[in-house]
Scaffold this motif. Sequence first.
Motif, mmCIF file in Angstrom:
data_model
loop_
_atom_site.group_PDB
_atom_site.id
_atom_site.type_symbol
_atom_site.label_atom_id
_atom_site.label_comp_id
_atom_site.label_asym_id
_atom_site.label_seq_id
_atom_site.Cartn_x
_atom_site.Cartn_y
_atom_site.Cartn_z
ATOM 1 N N LEU A 115 67.106 26.594 94.241
ATOM 2 C CA LEU A 115 66.052 26.926 93.278
ATOM 3 C C LEU A 115 64.679 26.875 93.936
ATOM 4 C CD1 LEU A 115 65.403 27.559 90.279
ATOM 5 C CD2 LEU A 115 65.197 25.078 89.926
ATOM 6 N N ALA A 116 64.493 25.926 94.834
ATOM 7 C CA ALA A 116 63.213 25.784 95.531
ATOM 8 C C ALA A 116 62.890 27.024 96.354
ATOM 9 C CB ALA A 116 63.230 24.540 96.422
ATOM 10 N N ARG A 117 63.914 27.684 96.885
ATOM 11 C CA ARG A 117 63.677 28.918 97.657
ATOM 12 C C ARG A 117 63.122 30.020 96.750
ATOM 13 N NH1 ARG A 117 68.581 26.979 100.003
ATOM 14 N NH2 ARG A 117 68.269 26.401 102.195
ATOM 15 N N VAL A 118 63.653 30.110 95.551
ATOM 16 C CA VAL A 118 63.126 31.087 94.590
ATOM 17 C C VAL A 118 61.680 30.746 94.252
ATOM 18 C CG1 VAL A 118 63.434 32.126 92.314
ATOM 19 C CG2 VAL A 118 65.441 31.434 93.640
ATOM 20 N N ALA A 119 61.423 29.464 94.001
ATOM 21 C CA ALA A 119 60.068 29.032 93.647
ATOM 22 C C ALA A 119 59.075 29.346 94.762
ATOM 23 C CB ALA A 119 60.067 27.538 93.334
ATOM 24 N N ALA A 120 59.476 29.104 95.998
ATOM 25 C CA ALA A 120 58.583 29.363 97.134
ATOM 26 C C ALA A 120 58.195 30.837 97.198
ATOM 27 C CB ALA A 120 59.254 28.920 98.427
ATOM 28 N N ASP A 121 59.140 31.729 96.933
ATOM 29 C CA ASP A 121 58.848 33.161 96.959
ATOM 30 C C ASP A 121 57.884 33.560 95.844
ATOM 31 O OD1 ASP A 121 60.493 33.459 99.132
ATOM 32 O OD2 ASP A 121 62.212 34.216 97.991
ATOM 33 N N LEU A 122 57.864 32.773 94.762
ATOM 34 C CA LEU A 122 56.957 33.052 93.642
ATOM 35 C C LEU A 122 55.607 32.365 93.805
ATOM 36 C CD1 LEU A 122 59.443 32.640 90.631
ATOM 37 C CD2 LEU A 122 58.562 34.785 91.578
ATOM 38 N N GLY A 123 55.485 31.527 94.836
ATOM 39 C CA GLY A 123 54.260 30.753 94.995
ATOM 40 C C GLY A 123 54.122 29.695 93.925
ATOM 41 N N ALA A 124 55.248 29.200 93.443
ATOM 42 C CA ALA A 124 55.270 28.201 92.367
ATOM 43 C C ALA A 124 56.042 26.980 92.837
ATOM 44 C CB ALA A 124 55.928 28.791 91.118
ATOM 45 N N THR A 125 55.990 25.908 92.047
ATOM 46 C CA THR A 125 56.779 24.732 92.357
ATOM 47 C C THR A 125 58.145 24.846 91.690
ATOM 48 O OG1 THR A 125 56.096 23.421 90.434
ATOM 49 C CG2 THR A 125 54.659 23.346 92.372
ATOM 50 N N THR A 126 59.074 24.044 92.176
ATOM 51 C CA THR A 126 60.415 24.048 91.592
ATOM 52 C C THR A 126 60.367 23.663 90.118
ATOM 53 O OG1 THR A 126 61.212 23.342 93.761
ATOM 54 C CG2 THR A 126 62.772 23.219 91.951
ATOM 55 N N SER A 127 59.549 22.667 89.782
ATOM 56 C CA SER A 127 59.398 22.257 88.387
ATOM 57 C C SER A 127 58.931 23.408 87.516
ATOM 58 C CB SER A 127 58.389 21.106 88.266
ATOM 59 O OG SER A 127 58.902 19.911 88.777
ATOM 60 N N GLU A 184 52.063 30.095 83.021
ATOM 61 C CA GLU A 184 51.458 31.270 83.644
ATOM 62 C C GLU A 184 52.489 32.118 84.392
ATOM 63 O OE1 GLU A 184 48.427 29.449 86.064
ATOM 64 O OE2 GLU A 184 46.949 29.668 84.472
ATOM 65 N N LEU A 185 53.725 31.613 84.483
ATOM 66 C CA LEU A 185 54.764 32.341 85.208
ATOM 67 C C LEU A 185 55.466 33.341 84.286
ATOM 68 C CD1 LEU A 185 56.660 29.690 87.386
ATOM 69 C CD2 LEU A 185 55.169 31.527 88.172
ATOM 70 N N THR A 186 55.554 34.574 84.727
ATOM 71 C CA THR A 186 56.361 35.571 84.036
ATOM 72 C C THR A 186 57.554 35.887 84.930
ATOM 73 O OG1 THR A 186 54.429 36.531 82.935
ATOM 74 C CG2 THR A 186 56.422 37.891 83.062
ATOM 75 N N LEU A 187 58.732 35.596 84.452
ATOM 76 C CA LEU A 187 59.941 35.766 85.251
ATOM 77 C C LEU A 187 60.570 37.121 84.945
ATOM 78 C CD1 LEU A 187 61.507 32.192 84.839
ATOM 79 C CD2 LEU A 187 59.890 33.005 86.577
ATOM 80 N N SER A 188 60.580 37.986 85.929
ATOM 81 C CA SER A 188 61.170 39.312 85.762
ATOM 82 C C SER A 188 62.689 39.198 85.664
ATOM 83 C CB SER A 188 60.806 40.201 86.957
ATOM 84 O OG SER A 188 61.458 39.718 88.129
ATOM 85 N N PRO A 189 63.363 40.246 85.189
ATOM 86 C CA PRO A 189 64.831 40.211 85.166
ATOM 87 C C PRO A 189 65.427 39.932 86.537
ATOM 88 C CG PRO A 189 64.030 42.026 83.821
ATOM 89 C CD PRO A 189 62.837 41.463 84.517
#
Length: 336
Positions: free
Chosen positions: A253-265, A299-304
């Motif tokens: 999950l942290a890898r996905v978060a890093a690509d979004l510039g967000a934290t895992t939380s 503030e995060l919008t998660l695309s499909p």
Amino acid sequence: MTTIGTRKLGTTGPVVGALGLGAMGMSDMYGPADETESIATIHAALDSGLNLIDTADFYGSGHNEMLISRALRGRRREDVVLSVKFGSRKNPDGSFQPVPYDVSASAVRDRLAQSLRRLETDYIDIYRPSRLNPDIPIEETVGALRDMQEAGYIRHIGLSEVGASTIRRAAAVAPISDLQIEYSLLSRGPEQEIIPTLRELGIGLTAYGVLSRGLLSGQWTVNQELGARDFRSALPRFSGDNLAANLRLVEELARVAADLGATTSQVAIAWVAAQGADVVPLVGARRRDRLAESLGAAELTLSPEVLARIEAAVPAGAAAGGRYMDQQLHLLDSER
């Protein structure tokens, strides 16, 4: 400070911030907390538009309600939505008494009177039994809550940790604003029957445990030390091989978060919020810095495509170990 949007809890419930604040950790279960910082965190939450504050009369054996009342002095009462659970009972040493929970009609009136006094308010916005007692019909509990609603002491009736059949029986007695239940990437059980039932009946969902009690924070380690008063030390997901397996999921999950510039939380919270406009995640921040991080999820919008990546990183049913100990899970109506 980030400001957040709003959501409505079901067809009959109140309009609340898109995130809510779970206050339990300010008084109980996770070890000592700083009261001054807790109050400052409540103030910061309200200033951001996060107006739903969730508590229970047994959090710290009344301490949590009194803490919240101090935090709300000088604030307009109508700017706050107080959600209060009752029914669980404690011993003087802070341990929980054995079940059954007391959610009888007389307990509704007695516990409500005490919460009103501790919270220094004339009404509670959402009042709910913390758990079901199989020996007390839900109709009795909700009927008493309806009486208190008609008398003006509560505005809305909520439920907590009950299954689809009980939700239907309760809704036949009085309108239900929302169900509070654990719901996260690691706890997907409500998706089977409970969430479809809520949507059929127009009932909202307030999700607690959205970070699986810290596991999904990205801050947990396999060698994490827990204090004597931290109940996570007894939870299956936090022990031995289970913990190691769960942290491997968090790494993905942290890898996905890093690509979004967000934290895992933030990604874990945003995933819960993305499950529907009728879902309000409760964040259990005890400090302003943790609150600020959680607010970033709004503030995060998660695309499909991103949602699909998240599902691949933490598939449904992938969690190792139960969310409670087996003897506690056995008592939950929502798990039957």
